[in-house]
Scaffold this active site. Sequence first.
Site, PDB file in Angstrom:
ATOM      1  N   SER A   1       2.250   7.617   0.386  1.00 54.11           N
ATOM      2  CA  SER A   1       3.100   8.215  -0.640  1.00 54.11           C
ATOM      3  C   SER A   1       3.016   9.735  -0.573  1.00 54.11           C
ATOM      4  O   SER A   1       1.931  10.309  -0.596  1.00 54.11           O
ATOM      5  CB  SER A   1       2.669   7.715  -2.018  1.00 54.11           C
ATOM      6  OG  SER A   1       3.489   8.262  -3.017  1.00 54.11           O
TER       7      SER A   1
ATOM      8  N   ARG B   1      -4.845  12.239  -9.287  1.00 56.88           N
ATOM      9  CA  ARG B   1      -4.912  12.828  -7.946  1.00 56.88           C
ATOM     10  C   ARG B   1      -5.689  14.145  -7.938  1.00 56.88           C
ATOM     11  O   ARG B   1      -5.366  15.067  -7.188  1.00 56.88           O
ATOM     12  CB  ARG B   1      -3.506  13.014  -7.360  1.00 56.88           C
ATOM     13  CG  ARG B   1      -2.711  11.712  -7.241  1.00 56.88           C
ATOM     14  CD  ARG B   1      -3.394  10.713  -6.311  1.00 56.88           C
ATOM     15  NE  ARG B   1      -2.669   9.448  -6.265  1.00 56.88           N
ATOM     16  CZ  ARG B   1      -3.011   8.359  -6.959  1.00 56.88           C
ATOM     17  NH1 ARG B   1      -4.095   8.362  -7.732  1.00 56.88           N
ATOM     18  NH2 ARG B   1      -2.307   7.252  -6.878  1.00 56.88           N
TER      19      ARG B   1
ATOM     20  N   GLU C   1       1.973  15.143  -3.132  1.00 58.22           N
ATOM     21  CA  GLU C   1       0.633  14.575  -3.238  1.00 58.22           C
ATOM     22  C   GLU C   1      -0.185  14.918  -1.998  1.00 58.22           C
ATOM     23  O   GLU C   1      -1.390  15.109  -2.066  1.00 58.22           O
ATOM     24  CB  GLU C   1       0.746  13.055  -3.411  1.00 58.22           C
ATOM     25  CG  GLU C   1      -0.576  12.335  -3.541  1.00 58.22           C
ATOM     26  CD  GLU C   1      -0.387  10.867  -3.844  1.00 58.22           C
ATOM     27  OE1 GLU C   1      -1.034  10.035  -3.177  1.00 58.22           O
ATOM     28  OE2 GLU C   1       0.400  10.535  -4.744  1.00 58.22           O
TER      29      GLU C   1
END
Length: 292
Positions: free
Chosen positions: A215, A165, A285
């Site tokens: 998410s 990420r 995230e």
Amino acid sequence: MHFEQIEILEQQSLAPYAYTQAGGVVDYLAVPKSQSDLKKLLVWAKNKSIPVQVFGRLSNLVVRDGGLRGLTILLHDLHDVEVSHNVIIADAGADLIWVAEQAFEHGLTGLEWGAGIPGTVGGAVFMNAGAYGGQTDMVVSSVDALLPSGEIKTFSNEAIDFDYRHSIFQDNHGIILRATFTLQSGKPEMIKARMDENNFKRANKQPLNYPSNGSVFKRPTGYFAGKLIMDSGLQGVRVGGVEVSQKHAGFMVNVAHGTGNDYEDLIKLVQQTVRDKYGVTLEAEVRIMGER
């Protein structure tokens, strides 16, 4: 206000543009139609000495209720996609789902994992998005970006500093313009089968009937964020209009006109609860920006 054929909206809410349907008001908002437009907007902002934020489709972002100062640019109208042999060159504003569809139509494999991921090519590169065993760094061979200096630079895969990420563009403030995907030839029926399978899994496991950012948390080492949240008894917990999904604990859904502050407050509540119960720190995230 119009600036050389470019409309600049003042005091504009980001909520209608965001996947979460939440977000505060920005001072100025513009959607360039070309790379030339983008450069003009950057010059305009520089002359006014105001900050600039550049996004795609706001699919991995929480903007607090106080909004963003300066100029916010959305690149979703820069969406050209070119296919040549086993290479796809896609503008930053192109939807990743559409690029994956183009790969399938040209018999190219490697992007099946992106078939149902919301957001743009630029966002996928910026966050090194991935799902179902695939990831952006596996298929992107180079990226063109506009640096703060005004230089347009091509970054090789190795120079992008991809990690979980993460990409270099989170650090160098470069504006991603386009990405080159290098794929492999495959059998269309097998490519389609994998895309359908991934989308079936997504539809069965994820709360696609509500606005969300997907998410919310990164995967903590040795754990699954969703299971930690579920085992903490947090499914269905709500702050304002935002709820921990009862279908997938790793998602937060906008069920009742939730705001950016609701999202942030629920994220903090989940982090604190999981930390107290299991001693695990969940790292968001999604990006959280703006003023309270």
